[in-house]
Design a protein around this motif. Structure first.
Motif, PDB file in Angstrom:
ATOM      1  N   UNK A 175       0.878  -1.172   0.000  1.00 31.76           N
ATOM      2  CA  UNK A 175       0.000   0.000   0.000  1.00 31.76           C
ATOM      3  C   UNK A 175       0.915   1.221   0.000  1.00 31.76           C
ATOM      4  N   UNK A 176       0.667   2.145  -0.894  1.00 31.47           N
ATOM      5  CA  UNK A 176       1.547   3.298  -0.969  1.00 31.47           C
ATOM      6  C   UNK A 176       0.769   4.575  -1.164  1.00 31.47           C
ATOM      7  N   UNK A 177       1.366   5.643  -0.695  1.00 35.46           N
ATOM      8  CA  UNK A 177       0.799   6.961  -0.922  1.00 35.46           C
ATOM      9  C   UNK A 177       1.942   7.945  -1.118  1.00 35.46           C
ATOM     10  N   UNK A 178       1.672   8.959  -1.884  1.00 41.53           N
ATOM     11  CA  UNK A 178       2.683   9.976  -2.155  1.00 41.53           C
ATOM     12  C   UNK A 178       2.815  10.859  -0.925  1.00 41.53           C
ATOM     13  N   UNK A 179       4.024  10.924  -0.395  1.00 41.86           N
ATOM     14  CA  UNK A 179       4.298  11.754   0.777  1.00 41.86           C
ATOM     15  C   UNK A 179       4.507  13.209   0.349  1.00 41.86           C
ATOM     16  N   UNK A 180       5.290  13.386  -0.720  1.00 39.29           N
ATOM     17  CA  UNK A 180       5.495  14.729  -1.275  1.00 39.29           C
ATOM     18  C   UNK A 180       5.845  14.584  -2.754  1.00 39.29           C
ATOM     19  N   UNK A 181       5.496  15.621  -3.519  1.00 37.85           N
ATOM     20  CA  UNK A 181       5.790  15.597  -4.951  1.00 37.85           C
ATOM     21  C   UNK A 181       5.969  17.030  -5.450  1.00 37.85           C
ATOM     22  N   UNK A 182       6.878  17.184  -6.401  1.00 36.48           N
ATOM     23  CA  UNK A 182       7.039  18.440  -7.111  1.00 36.48           C
ATOM     24  C   UNK A 182       6.456  18.210  -8.505  1.00 36.48           C
TER      25      UNK A 182
END
Length: 199
Positions: A175-182
């Motif tokens: 299970x994954x989720x984006x923690x931070x993204x540019x």
């Protein structure tokens, strides 16, 4: 008297050599592509939970993901200005860390490839990654995922399809989720919670 004796010895050696070669060549070799089946003693399956962060950096001085191919089509809107246009293929060697900060302890690397595979507005990657662990209890072991990853969704799930070392014959899910993204650069930190069943 010596010359005929030398010739006889030489002829004898040649004859023996030829007999040996013919004998070896004539020997039938039995070779099967399998071995006999033996009863399997089922082992108890273990369940392991892993938590780590992956740092996917596609720009800057030290990128961890590099674009190696991109579609070269005219008349098709592949969003060529976005970080992952449709048809783009990347190879990766992303660090795995215990925390979201790039200076967190590195516990391994995610190595493999992903392809941008959606023509729609949502960015979907199909990826194969091998998470190789380099420290702790699972040092030298890895798990492999191969799955569709719709990266614009807040939470996603990937299939664990195998492993090696302590994760031999692994199966499970991540299970994954984006923690931070540019969004402009495409650099991202993704949090993984993995459940692995293995022997």
């Amino acid at each position: 008297m010596e010359k005929p004796l030398k010739k006889k010895k030489m002829k004898g050696r040649i004859v023996m050599t030829w007999l040996w070669i013919v004998g070896v060549a004539a020997t039938s070799v039995k070779s099967d592509y399998y071995s006999d089946s033996v009863p399997h003693e089922p082992k108890r399956e273990k369940e392991t939970h892993l938590h780590f962060f992956i740092h996917d950096i596609i720009t800057g001085k030290n990128p961890t993901a590099l674009k190696v191919a991109q579609a070269n089509l005219t008349g098709i809107d592949t969003n060529p200005t976005g970080p992952t246009p449709f048809g783009s293929t990347f190879v990766v060697d992303d660090p795995l860390t215990t925390g979201p900060d790039p200076t967190s302890e590195v516990i391994g690397n995610a190595q493999g490839a992903y392809v941008s595979s959606s023509q729609g507005k949502d960015v979907v990657l199909v990826l194969y990654l091998d998470f190789g662990f380099t420290t702790g209890k699972f040092n030298g072991s890895s798990i492999s995922v191969f799955s569709r990853n719709p990266i614009t969704e807040p939470e996603r799930e990937l299939a664990v399809v195998g492993g090696r070392g302590k994760f031999r014959m692994a199966r499970g899910f991540a299970k994954l989720k984006t923690y931070s993204v540019n969004p402009t650069l495409g650099n991202a930190v993704v949090e993984y919670h993995v459940t692995v069943l293995h022997y």
